[in-house]
Design an enzyme around this catalytic site. Sequence first.
Site, PDB file in Angstrom:
ATOM      1  N   HIS A  35       6.893  28.787 -23.418  1.00 27.51           N
ATOM      2  CA  HIS A  35       6.065  28.426 -24.569  1.00 27.51           C
ATOM      3  C   HIS A  35       6.800  28.584 -25.898  1.00 27.51           C
ATOM      4  O   HIS A  35       6.528  27.846 -26.850  1.00 27.51           O
ATOM      5  CB  HIS A  35       4.802  29.290 -24.574  1.00 27.51           C
ATOM      6  CG  HIS A  35       3.921  29.073 -25.762  1.00 27.51           C
ATOM      7  ND1 HIS A  35       3.103  27.974 -25.891  1.00 27.51           N
ATOM      8  CD2 HIS A  35       3.744  29.820 -26.893  1.00 27.51           C
ATOM      9  CE1 HIS A  35       2.440  28.051 -27.037  1.00 27.51           C
ATOM     10  NE2 HIS A  35       2.812  29.149 -27.669  1.00 27.51           N
ATOM     11  N   ASP A  36       7.734  29.529 -25.976  1.00 23.14           N
ATOM     12  CA  ASP A  36       8.412  29.814 -27.240  1.00 23.14           C
ATOM     13  C   ASP A  36       9.916  29.941 -27.019  1.00 23.14           C
ATOM     14  O   ASP A  36      10.509  30.983 -27.282  1.00 23.14           O
ATOM     15  CB  ASP A  36       7.840  31.093 -27.868  1.00 23.14           C
ATOM     16  CG  ASP A  36       8.263  31.259 -29.321  1.00 23.14           C
ATOM     17  OD1 ASP A  36       8.718  30.273 -29.934  1.00 23.14           O
ATOM     18  OD2 ASP A  36       8.150  32.388 -29.847  1.00 23.14           O
ATOM     19  N   LEU A  37      10.521  28.869 -26.529  1.00 26.72           N
ATOM     20  CA  LEU A  37      11.964  28.886 -26.269  1.00 26.72           C
ATOM     21  C   LEU A  37      12.703  28.757 -27.597  1.00 26.72           C
ATOM     22  O   LEU A  37      12.889  27.665 -28.128  1.00 26.72           O
ATOM     23  CB  LEU A  37      12.349  27.741 -25.327  1.00 26.72           C
ATOM     24  CG  LEU A  37      13.798  27.771 -24.829  1.00 26.72           C
ATOM     25  CD1 LEU A  37      14.068  29.016 -23.997  1.00 26.72           C
ATOM     26  CD2 LEU A  37      14.102  26.517 -24.019  1.00 26.72           C
TER      27      LEU A  37
END
Length: 239
Positions: free
Chosen positions: A169-171
């Site tokens: 989700h938050d790469l």
Amino acid sequence: MGFREHNETPGHWFLFDQNIPTAVDSKLFRADYWQSLGLLSGTAKGRGTTVFVRPQEGEHWALRHYCRGGLIGRLCHDQFIYTGRENTRAWQELRLLKFLRQHNMPVPEPIAAHIIRVGWTYRADLITRVIPNSRDLHHILCERPLTTEQWVNTGKVIARLHQHQVYHHDLNIRNLMLDDQDNVWIIDFDKCRRRNGDNWKKQNLQRLHRSLLKCANSEVNWCWQESDFTLLLQGYQTS
């Protein structure tokens, strides 16, 4: 890696590795408890605060309390709608980390999750083992450039994550770590999940690229250039 679930008092539930060397109860998830024992080793600021503790010799844990971001986070800092334990962010992240560890992915080792349910809402915490002798790529790039091999290996690790159909989700550059053996790790799997198909994979990589560009515009010393991301993509495509 076997996991067990139990509740301490009404509303308090735990999911934890059966082999951890301590009894699991709510105090393990409180920073003030560890501080009172003199076992708190540091903190890191993010959306919330991650606390690092050393419960005993040879053990180093990261304790994270789940917090909301954005505008809703100002109104409802750490409360989430409860629709069952398996749907909570803590349970889902712990089980995803277990799945990835079983497939030899370089991700944090899950220790325990905790939820406190009050009516239709819950709060949650997660404990993972700290990755030894590691730093996130953001801090490293503020000091020095990565080598060609390190960029290529970063792409390979992301490709392996995507081969297991796991969407991060938050790469971003802060959620990629490098240890002293040059191994690349991926951290922070809150709101991540397995997805079908392939269309989302390019978007995941674009998110990482945007985080690099953002730092290029905000950091005084940023040891990165566009060709570095090309190296990462080469590693991704050849994995």
